[in-house]
Motif scaffolding. Structure first.
Motif, PDB file in Angstrom:
ATOM      1  N   VAL A 114       0.844  -1.203   0.000  1.00 25.18           N
ATOM      2  CA  VAL A 114       0.000   0.000   0.000  1.00 25.18           C
ATOM      3  C   VAL A 114       0.875   1.248   0.000  1.00 25.18           C
ATOM      4  CG1 VAL A 114      -1.683   1.339   1.326  1.00 25.18           C
ATOM      5  CG2 VAL A 114      -1.965  -1.138   1.090  1.00 25.18           C
ATOM      6  N   ARG A 115       1.917   1.248   0.818  1.00 26.96           N
ATOM      7  CA  ARG A 115       2.806   2.403   0.862  1.00 26.96           C
ATOM      8  C   ARG A 115       3.503   2.605  -0.478  1.00 26.96           C
ATOM      9  NH1 ARG A 115       3.665   0.281   6.122  1.00 26.96           N
ATOM     10  NH2 ARG A 115       5.604  -0.772   5.488  1.00 26.96           N
ATOM     11  N   LEU A 116       3.867   1.511  -1.129  1.00 23.62           N
ATOM     12  CA  LEU A 116       4.515   1.612  -2.440  1.00 23.62           C
ATOM     13  C   LEU A 116       3.547   2.194  -3.461  1.00 23.62           C
ATOM     14  CD1 LEU A 116       6.923   1.064  -4.312  1.00 23.62           C
ATOM     15  CD2 LEU A 116       6.060  -1.296  -4.579  1.00 23.62           C
ATOM     16  N   ARG A 117       2.314   1.743  -3.437  1.00 19.00           N
ATOM     17  CA  ARG A 117       1.320   2.277  -4.383  1.00 19.00           C
ATOM     18  C   ARG A 117       1.117   3.770  -4.167  1.00 19.00           C
ATOM     19  NH1 ARG A 117      -3.448   0.000  -2.660  1.00 19.00           N
ATOM     20  NH2 ARG A 117      -4.033   1.963  -1.636  1.00 19.00           N
ATOM     21  N   LYS A 118       1.031   4.162  -2.911  1.00 21.13           N
ATOM     22  CA  LYS A 118       0.821   5.588  -2.615  1.00 21.13           C
ATOM     23  C   LYS A 118       2.016   6.426  -3.058  1.00 21.13           C
ATOM     24  CE  LYS A 118      -2.513   4.921   1.126  1.00 21.13           C
ATOM     25  NZ  LYS A 118      -2.835   5.120   2.560  1.00 21.13           N
ATOM     26  N   ARG A 119       3.229   5.884  -2.899  1.00 16.75           N
ATOM     27  CA  ARG A 119       4.402   6.629  -3.371  1.00 16.75           C
ATOM     28  C   ARG A 119       4.367   6.815  -4.880  1.00 16.75           C
ATOM     29  NH1 ARG A 119       7.315   3.418   0.373  1.00 16.75           N
ATOM     30  NH2 ARG A 119       8.198   2.132  -1.294  1.00 16.75           N
ATOM     31  N   ASN A 120       3.693   5.867  -5.558  1.00 15.46           N
ATOM     32  CA  ASN A 120       3.586   5.945  -7.015  1.00 15.46           C
ATOM     33  C   ASN A 120       2.350   6.709  -7.472  1.00 15.46           C
ATOM     34  OD1 ASN A 120       5.989   4.564  -7.605  1.00 15.46           O
ATOM     35  ND2 ASN A 120       4.997   2.562  -7.368  1.00 15.46           N
ATOM     36  N   GLY A 121       1.676   7.389  -6.525  1.00 16.05           N
ATOM     37  CA  GLY A 121       0.648   8.341  -6.929  1.00 16.05           C
ATOM     38  C   GLY A 121      -0.785   7.904  -6.795  1.00 16.05           C
ATOM     39  N   ARG A 122      -1.034   6.708  -6.259  1.00 13.55           N
ATOM     40  CA  ARG A 122      -2.424   6.244  -6.137  1.00 13.55           C
ATOM     41  C   ARG A 122      -2.746   6.018  -4.665  1.00 13.55           C
ATOM     42  NH1 ARG A 122      -7.356   5.410  -9.140  1.00 13.55           N
ATOM     43  NH2 ARG A 122      -8.607   4.053  -7.806  1.00 13.55           N
ATOM     44  N   GLU A 123      -3.604   6.886  -4.114  1.00 15.54           N
ATOM     45  CA  GLU A 123      -3.958   6.777  -2.705  1.00 15.54           C
ATOM     46  C   GLU A 123      -4.930   5.624  -2.446  1.00 15.54           C
ATOM     47  OE1 GLU A 123      -3.214   8.400   0.238  1.00 15.54           O
ATOM     48  OE2 GLU A 123      -1.514   9.253  -0.851  1.00 15.54           O
ATOM     49  N   GLN A 124      -6.033   5.611  -3.176  1.00 16.20           N
ATOM     50  CA  GLN A 124      -7.085   4.629  -2.923  1.00 16.20           C
ATOM     51  C   GLN A 124      -6.840   3.341  -3.719  1.00 16.20           C
ATOM     52  OE1 GLN A 124      -9.433   5.114  -0.588  1.00 16.20           O
ATOM     53  NE2 GLN A 124      -8.325   7.036  -0.210  1.00 16.20           N
ATOM     54  N   PRO A 125      -7.202   2.206  -3.154  1.00 21.89           N
ATOM     55  CA  PRO A 125      -7.064   0.947  -3.907  1.00 21.89           C
ATOM     56  C   PRO A 125      -8.058   0.891  -5.053  1.00 21.89           C
ATOM     57  CG  PRO A 125      -8.252   0.556  -1.872  1.00 21.89           C
ATOM     58  CD  PRO A 125      -7.780   1.987  -1.810  1.00 21.89           C
ATOM     59  N   TRP A 126      -7.761   0.042  -6.000  1.00 21.89           N
ATOM     60  CA  TRP A 126      -8.690  -0.232  -7.096  1.00 21.89           C
ATOM     61  C   TRP A 126      -9.536  -1.464  -6.773  1.00 21.89           C
ATOM     62  CZ3 TRP A 126      -3.471   0.902  -8.619  1.00 21.89           C
ATOM     63  CH2 TRP A 126      -3.300   2.067  -9.382  1.00 21.89           C
ATOM     64  N   LYS A 127     -10.601  -1.611  -7.504  1.00 21.83           N
ATOM     65  CA  LYS A 127     -11.364  -2.861  -7.477  1.00 21.83           C
ATOM     66  C   LYS A 127     -10.864  -3.737  -8.622  1.00 21.83           C
ATOM     67  CE  LYS A 127     -14.480  -2.051  -4.215  1.00 21.83           C
ATOM     68  NZ  LYS A 127     -14.573  -2.884  -3.002  1.00 21.83           N
ATOM     69  N   VAL A 128     -10.341  -4.882  -8.292  1.00 15.73           N
ATOM     70  CA  VAL A 128      -9.879  -5.821  -9.320  1.00 15.73           C
ATOM     71  C   VAL A 128     -10.361  -7.208  -8.915  1.00 15.73           C
ATOM     72  CG1 VAL A 128      -7.943  -6.709 -10.653  1.00 15.73           C
ATOM     73  CG2 VAL A 128      -7.821  -4.402  -9.673  1.00 15.73           C
ATOM     74  N   ARG A 129     -11.463  -7.630  -9.515  1.00 16.58           N
ATOM     75  CA  ARG A 129     -12.019  -8.956  -9.188  1.00 16.58           C
ATOM     76  C   ARG A 129     -11.310 -10.079  -9.921  1.00 16.58           C
ATOM     77  NH1 ARG A 129     -18.011  -9.980 -10.248  1.00 16.58           N
ATOM     78  NH2 ARG A 129     -17.693  -8.715 -12.131  1.00 16.58           N
ATOM     79  N   PHE A 130     -11.085  -9.902 -11.215  1.00 19.38           N
ATOM     80  CA  PHE A 130     -10.702 -11.025 -12.069  1.00 19.38           C
ATOM     81  C   PHE A 130      -9.187 -11.198 -12.098  1.00 19.38           C
ATOM     82  CE2 PHE A 130     -14.679  -9.398 -14.211  1.00 19.38           C
ATOM     83  CZ  PHE A 130     -15.494 -10.398 -13.702  1.00 19.38           C
ATOM     84  N   TRP A 131      -8.743 -12.394 -11.719  1.00 21.69           N
ATOM     85  CA  TRP A 131      -7.321 -12.735 -11.730  1.00 21.69           C
ATOM     86  C   TRP A 131      -7.138 -14.100 -12.388  1.00 21.69           C
ATOM     87  CZ3 TRP A 131      -3.214  -9.757  -9.997  1.00 21.69           C
ATOM     88  CH2 TRP A 131      -3.567  -8.554  -9.370  1.00 21.69           C
ATOM     89  N   GLY A 132      -6.293 -14.128 -13.386  1.00 30.14           N
ATOM     90  CA  GLY A 132      -5.949 -15.385 -14.030  1.00 30.14           C
ATOM     91  C   GLY A 132      -4.736 -16.006 -13.353  1.00 30.14           C
ATOM     92  N   LEU A 133      -4.859 -17.266 -12.975  1.00 29.03           N
ATOM     93  CA  LEU A 133      -3.742 -17.988 -12.355  1.00 29.03           C
ATOM     94  C   LEU A 133      -2.879 -18.581 -13.464  1.00 29.03           C
ATOM     95  CD1 LEU A 133      -5.710 -19.780  -9.474  1.00 29.03           C
ATOM     96  CD2 LEU A 133      -4.527 -17.566  -9.417  1.00 29.03           C
ATOM     97  N   GLY A 134      -2.127 -17.680 -14.136  1.00 33.20           N
ATOM     98  CA  GLY A 134      -1.290 -18.106 -15.247  1.00 33.20           C
ATOM     99  C   GLY A 134      -2.064 -18.184 -16.544  1.00 33.20           C
TER     100      GLY A 134
END
Length: 509
Positions: free
Chosen positions: A155-175
């Motif tokens: 979370v701290r890394l994301r915020k350092r890169n300019g994005r405070e709030q998390p995104w919604k990401v439901r879909f994840w492919g396992l490879g």
């Protein structure tokens, strides 16, 4: 009117499974000019862009109500390390795309750029994680980086890169394609990896993951059975163990041998019919995988995903063979229309499908010309647009009173008229395809359980099967208003010219 009349019955008041909007999903891989030169032109480009994302491409795709976008691959996903694609662009390390053209990429299009693209499109992101060459921690960290709130290293890394709030990401492919470019694993090997990776891909807050296991190549039903055995628990009812919520398979329409798949624009009638036979075969494949899944999961708790489909031709002459750039004709459009009719019939199990690919690669929606900077909408694009009313609509069963017209194609019977229908928000949408290259057909629709008013019809066809769109002739194959839909005592009579796709919309009373 033709001598070939197909009587069909649609009960407007008897609805079936909902057609998941994600059956109209898309796929964008780091391949050729799909990302760089397609979606992403860079912030310094003279082409109108937002953060480097090409805005006319965004506008064109928004008109399709694009529901999701799969990224970064494909085969590329299992060599992509996401940490290389975040932070200041001038500090991102370059990488070699060994799968597609052996070109160097500067990683300027990474996680934040992809998420910005999805936000511009109004589409849900579908991220394929690296199982082949990556680590469990790498993928787990990616999920945390994108979706966790509060305070943590990612979370701290994301915020350092300019994005405070998390995104919604439901879909994840396992490879991806673990049987091939994703690791050359056996089904048993991959099932173990999927259990491991799926375990550490965590739900953070109210972001509930929908994990999609890398499934079979075409008709490898044994692969599907292995996954169903290993990733769930048998009993009074099949209980997925939380490692996955769906499994995928891939199938491309390739009428020729792998080494000579055929030309995208130079082909004869025999080639056309062979292509249509191959396209229709997806029905058998979906049925086969569904039957295997039903043996273990009759309640259909696990979804089936066809996250790569489409035509695959020889590349256009003079282009990089690793970039998979091909033109797109009326033939490709009819391949798409038939696929969608089949998808609609399997809406009880099939929950997502992703055309390969969205821009400049394989059966693309959009072609961008590198010289003129022009954007061309392909015939396939228009099928997606004409059919968008089916998204999240309740399917309507189409019953044919007599046998549908067929044509023998080298010993295989090809059904040449295809119909599907759905209902949503008080409206009905009926899609009809005539695959016969030469003969027209008429479909007599007996509409029961309601009436249809304010009918509006459109047609997609051309004088030749080989017709396609170019920067100089961008509307050679484009939808037009269509008048040859007539009211009858019981419903509608639709005239289908040879090699045509027709949609009929109306208000249900």
């Amino acid at each position: 009117m033709s001598d070939n009349v197909v009587p069909a019955v649609i009960n407007l008041d008897v609805t079936g499974p909902v057609i998941n909007r994600h059956l109209y999903g898309h796929f964008a891989e780091h391949l050729g000019r799909c990302i760089y030169g397609g979606f992403y032109v860079g912030e310094d480009s003279e082409i109108p862009n937002e953060g480097g994302i090409r805005l006319d491409v965004v506008d064109a795709l928004k008109a399709l109500n694009i529901p999701n976008l799969r990224w970064p691959g494909g085969c590329f996903a299992d060599e992509y390390h996401w940490m290389d694609g975040i932070g200041p662009k001038d500090e991102r390390p370059a990488m070699v795309n060994t799968h597609w053209g052996n070109v160097e990429e500067n990683n300027h299009f990474g996680t934040h750029e992809f998420m910005a693209l999805c936000e511009l499109l109004g589409a849900e992101p579908y991220i394929s994680g690296n199982v082949g060459s990556g680590t469990v921690k790498e993928m787990s960290d990616w999920v945390e980086y994108l979706t966790r709130d509060g305070d943590s290293p990612m979370v701290r890394l994301r915020k350092r890169n300019g994005r405070e709030q998390p995104w919604k990401v439901r879909f994840w492919g396992l490879g991806n394609e673990a049987w091939g470019c994703g690791g050359n694993m056996s089904a048993q090997q991959y099932a173990a990896e999927a259990r491991r990776f799926g375990t550490y891909c965590r739900d953070h807050g109210d972001n509930k993951l929908y994990r999609i296991a890398a499934g079979a190549n075409a008709g490898d039903y044994a692969w599907t059975e292995t996954l169903m055995k290993q990733l769930g628990e048998l009993g009074c009812a099949y209980r997925p163990n939380g490692f996955m919520q769906a499994l995928s398979f891939h199938y491309y329409t390739i009428p020729g041998p792998w080494h000579d798949k055929g030309d995208a624009t130079v082909f004869g009638t025999d080639d056309y019919y062979r292509t249509m036979v191959k396209a229709a075969y997806v029905d058998e494949l979906i049925t086969g995988h569904s039957n295997v899944m039903d043996c273990y999961d009759p309640g259909k708790a696990v979804g089936l995903v066809l996250d790569e489909w489409g035509t695959w031709w020889n590349v256009e002459p003079g282009t990089n063979p690793g970039f998979l750039y091909q033109q797109n004709t009326l033939r490709d459009a009819l391949v798409a229309s038939v696929h969608f009719d089949i998808f609609h019939r399997h809406a009880d199990r099939l929950v997502m499908a992703n055309i390969a690919q969205t821009v400049n690669v394989l059966q693309a929606m959009i072609l961008t010309d590198p010289d003129t900077k022009a954007l061309v909408l392909t015939p396939t694009y228009h099928v997606f647009e004409m059919n968008k009313g089916h998204q999240d609509a309740a399917s309507l069963r189409v019953d044919v009173k007599d046998a549908l017209p067929t044509r023998d194609v080298e010993g295989t019977s090809l059904t040449t008229v295809s119909v599907s229908a759905s209902r949503k928000d008080g409206k009905v949408l009926i899609s009809l395809s005539n695959l016969d290259a030469d003969a027209a057909a008429d479909v007599e629709l007996d509409l029961r359980g309601g009436t249809v008013a304010d009918v509006r019809s459109r047609i997609l066809t051309a004088g030749e099967l080989q017709a396609h769109n170019t920067p100089g002739a961008p509307e050679t194959v484009a939808p037009r208003a269509y008048e040859q839909v007539k009211a009858t005592n019981g419903g509608l009579r639709v005239h289908l010219p040879a090699h045509s796709f027709v949609t009929v919309e109306g208000r249900v009373g």
